[in-house]
Write an enzyme that holds these catalytic residues in place. Structure first.
Site, short mmCIF file in Angstrom:
data_model
loop_
_atom_site.label_atom_id
_atom_site.label_comp_id
_atom_site.label_asym_id
_atom_site.label_seq_id
_atom_site.Cartn_x
_atom_site.Cartn_y
_atom_site.Cartn_z
N TYR A 1 3.75 7.68 9.80
CA TYR A 1 3.54 7.88 11.24
C TYR A 1 2.06 8.13 11.53
O TYR A 1 1.48 7.55 12.44
CB TYR A 1 4.40 9.06 11.70
CG TYR A 1 4.08 9.60 13.08
CD1 TYR A 1 4.58 8.99 14.22
CD2 TYR A 1 3.28 10.75 13.22
CE1 TYR A 1 4.28 9.51 15.48
CE2 TYR A 1 2.99 11.27 14.48
CZ TYR A 1 3.49 10.64 15.60
OH TYR A 1 3.19 11.15 16.84
N SER B 1 -2.11 10.40 18.31
CA SER B 1 -1.71 11.73 17.81
C SER B 1 -2.85 12.28 16.98
O SER B 1 -3.57 11.53 16.31
CB SER B 1 -0.46 11.60 16.95
OG SER B 1 -0.20 12.84 16.30
P1 NAP Z 1 10.00 11.83 22.69
O1 NAP Z 1 10.32 12.96 23.58
O2 NAP Z 1 10.78 11.60 21.44
O3 NAP Z 1 9.98 10.50 23.55
C1 NAP Z 1 9.75 9.29 22.96
C2 NAP Z 1 10.00 8.22 23.99
O4 NAP Z 1 9.69 6.95 23.40
C3 NAP Z 1 11.44 8.15 24.43
O5 NAP Z 1 11.46 7.99 25.83
C4 NAP Z 1 11.98 6.90 23.76
O6 NAP Z 1 12.95 6.21 24.52
C5 NAP Z 1 10.74 6.06 23.69
N1 NAP Z 1 10.80 5.03 22.68
C6 NAP Z 1 10.87 5.18 21.34
N2 NAP Z 1 10.91 3.98 20.74
C7 NAP Z 1 10.86 3.06 21.72
C8 NAP Z 1 10.86 1.65 21.74
N3 NAP Z 1 10.92 0.94 20.61
N4 NAP Z 1 10.81 1.03 22.93
C9 NAP Z 1 10.74 1.73 24.09
N5 NAP Z 1 10.72 3.07 24.13
C10 NAP Z 1 10.78 3.72 22.96
O7 NAP Z 1 8.49 11.91 22.17
P2 NAP Z 1 7.15 12.50 22.80
O8 NAP Z 1 6.83 13.70 22.01
O9 NAP Z 1 7.19 12.54 24.27
O10 NAP Z 1 6.16 11.35 22.32
C11 NAP Z 1 5.42 10.53 23.21
C12 NAP Z 1 4.21 10.02 22.47
O11 NAP Z 1 3.40 11.14 22.11
C13 NAP Z 1 4.54 9.30 21.17
O12 NAP Z 1 3.72 8.16 21.03
C14 NAP Z 1 4.22 10.32 20.11
O13 NAP Z 1 3.86 9.72 18.89
C15 NAP Z 1 3.08 11.06 20.75
N6 NAP Z 1 2.84 12.40 20.21
C16 NAP Z 1 3.75 13.40 20.38
C17 NAP Z 1 3.47 14.65 19.87
C18 NAP Z 1 4.40 15.82 20.00
O14 NAP Z 1 4.14 16.89 19.41
N7 NAP Z 1 5.50 15.70 20.74
C19 NAP Z 1 2.30 14.89 19.15
C20 NAP Z 1 1.40 13.84 19.00
C21 NAP Z 1 1.68 12.61 19.55
P3 NAP Z 1 14.53 6.47 24.32
O15 NAP Z 1 14.73 7.97 24.46
O16 NAP Z 1 15.16 5.70 25.39
O17 NAP Z 1 14.85 5.99 22.93
#
Ligand code: NAP
Length: 249
Positions: free
Chosen positions: A158, A144
């Site tokens: 985080y 991130s």
């Molecule tokens: P999201 O929509 O909340 O999805 C997160 C995913 O991670 C979900 O599928 C969840 O599964 C899974 N997960 C969480 N904890 C887990 C665990 N212990 N074991 C297995 N699966 C787990 O988030 P996203 O925005 O797509 O984020 C994806 C990545 O991008 C993350 O690493 C996040 O830090 C990074 N990121 C996101 C943003 C943003 O603005 N969205 C910005 C920077 C970085 P369940 O739903 O089944 O719990």
């Protein structure tokens, strides 16, 4: 030619799900890992299969050492060794000042974001490394831009976990380069997913997006494009690198 097997942790939602769909279009056999949202993961699998692609879903909590070991055993038994890995599973917690947070929260965040990523990389090494009889592979860790700006007053813990992902990925990439494995990092900025609701502000991207140089939040599909490029042979000379997908943030 057989479809290379790609494991995406946290592939049932958000950036992981967009990556799964694009990867299937590009010919990967996708294994979608999820933690608790089975219906979302199953829907992504159904969509991919309906479009003529190959996909499976597999429940495992990547913060649990035993579950990660079992997940990789299941994949090897059912579909063979993986050729590509995307660590997208990630968690944050309610927006708060760091001084008001507790150690159990920091541990929970690091357990998934850092240790889950590290263990999946170690398991992937066993499948991919030439010295282990593998044929090489590519890994993308989803970090991130929080690792750069620190997320003050929101989630410093985080941001620190993503800083650890950056350092780990760099060191690991340099260790395994001679084994035919490339490791790179994608650092998204503000992307429209449900993660912001988990932090207590579902409208966060709409609030901050207009102030960014590109004047908007990003879509998960825009992050997926960078991930797929880094997995592909088109990036064959890139390892230990970082692509920021943050609208200029
Ligand atoms: P999201 O929509 O909340 O999805 C997160 C995913 O991670 C979900 O599928 C969840 O599964 C899974 N997960 C969480 N904890 C887990 C665990 N212990 N074991 C297995 N699966 C787990 O988030 P996203 O925005 O797509 O984020 C994806 C990545 O991008 C993350 O690493 C996040 O830090 C990074 N990121 C996101 C943003 C943003 O603005 N969205 C910005 C920077 C970085 P369940 O739903 O089944 O719990």
């Amino acid at each position: 030619m057989e479809s290379p097997i790609l494991l995406i942790t946290g592939g049932g939602r958000g950036i992981g799900a967009a990556t799964a769909k694009l990867a299937a279009q590009q010919g990967y056999q996708v294994v979608i890992n999820y933690r608790k949202d089975a219906s979302s993961a199953e829907k992504i699998v159904a969509d991919i299969i309906a479009s003529g692609g190959l996909a499976h879903c597999l429940q495992a909590d990547v913060s649990d050492v035993k579950q990660v070991t079992e997940m990789f055993s299941t994949i090897r038994r059912n579909w063979g060794p993986i050729k590509a890995l995307v660590n997208s599973a990630g968690v944050l917690d309610q927006q708060a000042r760091f001084v008001d947070t507790q150690p159990d929260r920091w541990q929970r965040i690091f357990q998934t974001n850092v240790f889950g990523t590290m263990q999946c990389c170690q398991e992937a090494f066993q499948d991919m490394a030439v010295s282990c009889g593998g044929q090489g592979g590519a890994i993308v860790n989803v970090s991130s831009l929080a690792s750069v700006y620190g997320s003050p007053n929101e989630y410093v813990d985080y941001a620190a976990s993503k800083g650890a992902v950056d350092s780990f990925s760099k060191g690991f990439a340099l260790e395994v380069a001679g084994d035919g494995i490339r490791v790179n990092v994608v650092r998204p900025g503000l992307i429209y997913t449900d993660m912001h609701a988990d932090g207590g502000e579902a409208g966060r991207v709409d609030r901050i997006g207009p102030n960014l140089p590109l004047q908007r939040g990003g879509q998960p599909e825009e992050v997926a494009e960078a991930i797929l490029w880094l997995l592909s042979d088109k990036s064959s000379y890139s390892t230990g690198g970082f692509i920021d997908v943050g609208g200029g943030r």
